[in-house]
Design a protein around this motif. Sequence first.
Motif, short mmCIF file in Angstrom:
data_model
loop_
_atom_site.label_atom_id
_atom_site.label_comp_id
_atom_site.label_asym_id
_atom_site.label_seq_id
_atom_site.Cartn_x
_atom_site.Cartn_y
_atom_site.Cartn_z
N TYR A 11 1.13 -1.23 0.11
CA TYR A 11 -0.06 -0.15 0.00
C TYR A 11 0.92 1.42 -0.02
O TYR A 11 0.51 2.32 -0.43
N ARG A 14 6.00 -0.22 2.76
CA ARG A 14 6.15 -1.52 3.29
C ARG A 14 5.47 -2.65 2.40
O ARG A 14 4.28 -2.31 2.30
N VAL A 16 3.38 -5.69 1.66
CA VAL A 16 2.25 -6.57 2.42
C VAL A 16 2.41 -7.91 1.81
O VAL A 16 2.64 -8.83 2.69
N ALA A 35 -1.63 -13.96 11.33
CA ALA A 35 -1.79 -12.97 12.38
C ALA A 35 -2.59 -11.83 11.76
O ALA A 35 -2.77 -11.63 10.52
N ASN A 36 -3.07 -11.05 12.83
CA ASN A 36 -3.61 -9.64 12.33
C ASN A 36 -2.52 -8.94 11.27
O ASN A 36 -1.53 -8.79 11.97
N GLY A 37 -2.99 -8.64 10.27
CA GLY A 37 -2.16 -7.66 9.32
C GLY A 37 -1.20 -8.59 8.70
O GLY A 37 -0.48 -7.89 7.83
N ALA A 38 -1.49 -9.97 8.62
CA ALA A 38 -0.45 -10.67 7.83
C ALA A 38 -0.33 -10.47 6.21
O ALA A 38 0.16 -10.71 5.28
N GLY A 39 -1.95 -9.94 5.70
CA GLY A 39 -1.90 -9.80 4.41
C GLY A 39 -3.43 -10.62 3.86
O GLY A 39 -3.39 -10.73 2.78
N LYS A 40 -3.99 -11.30 4.54
CA LYS A 40 -5.01 -12.29 4.26
C LYS A 40 -6.12 -11.35 3.19
O LYS A 40 -6.27 -11.71 2.20
N THR A 41 -6.46 -10.23 3.68
CA THR A 41 -7.54 -9.68 2.93
C THR A 41 -6.90 -8.93 1.84
O THR A 41 -7.59 -8.92 0.57
N THR A 42 -5.56 -8.51 2.05
CA THR A 42 -4.83 -7.84 0.78
C THR A 42 -4.92 -9.07 -0.25
O THR A 42 -5.14 -8.65 -1.34
N ARG A 45 -8.39 -9.41 -1.77
CA ARG A 45 -8.63 -8.13 -2.77
C ARG A 45 -7.81 -8.14 -3.81
O ARG A 45 -8.35 -7.68 -4.89
N GLN A 82 -15.88 -9.65 5.79
CA GLN A 82 -15.84 -9.57 7.36
C GLN A 82 -17.32 -8.88 7.70
O GLN A 82 -17.67 -8.15 7.03
N GLU A 163 -12.94 -14.23 6.99
CA GLU A 163 -13.19 -14.76 8.45
C GLU A 163 -14.61 -14.85 8.49
O GLU A 163 -15.44 -13.93 9.40
N HIS A 195 -8.86 -17.13 11.83
CA HIS A 195 -7.76 -16.99 12.99
C HIS A 195 -8.04 -18.41 14.03
O HIS A 195 -7.31 -18.22 14.98
#
Length: 238
Positions: A11, A14, A16, A35-42, A45, A82, A163, A195
Amino acid sequence: MLDVQDLSFSYGPRPVLRGVCLQAQPGELLFVLGANGAGKTTLFRCILGLLPGYGGQIRVDGQSIAGLSARVLAQKVAYIPQSHHPAFPYSVMDMVLMGTNHRLAPFASPGRAERQLAMEALETLGIADYASRSFQRLSGGEQQLVLIARALAQQARILLMDEPTSALDFGNQVRVLERAAALANQGYTILISCHNPQHAMLYAQRVVALHDGRIVADGPPADALDEGLMQRLYGVPA
Ligand code: ATP
């Protein structure tokens, strides 16, 4: 079939996703852990064509999604978000009918065939009696079921579930996961970001784990979900 090759995305400065490769076959129920922020939703998308600036290749049924219109891609891949939804002032039937939009000419209204698809989807999830209720007055879990119905009405064969059980009570968690397993048995390709390693152990045919933008495990849950992976992903033993 879904084929992701060397997928990278950031994005900002850094990264993702860094060189993610994964394949999923028709009939496969694949859990994506991280984990949270690992990039699953990305990752989801990118597969939905919503982040066109990605590097690498994403192919559905052998075709690069880069060359597909949103209407054509919607016939192939559906997303179940989600359960944090803004207020939509629509009935449940209207929400589910949105899944059929790609069948319609621009500005055309849904007809009998679309209504039938929507009703069948609601029946499949056992929520036909919700049809005339207000979507925004449903609980988070009830909304989640409606959004799964919308994806079924879309008739795409690849379902990305972000999720899907996070807002559900135990009974509905089991119902949704059983439904996902049944859809995989019917030949759908199902990716579930999740998760809960116990859910993955019980329902996944395959588990893919994302960590630091890379795939760090890919295999049957009994092989992939070992203590080392749990420690690496979540910093705690299983
Ligand atoms: P979770 O399990 O918490 O839902 P996730 O694995 O789905 O997390 P993503 O939502 O893909 O993770 O986010 C991956 C990283 O990208 C996070 O560090 C997040 O802060 C960042 N990110 C997500 N969306 C954006 C955005 N629109 N702009 C900038 N950064 C973003």
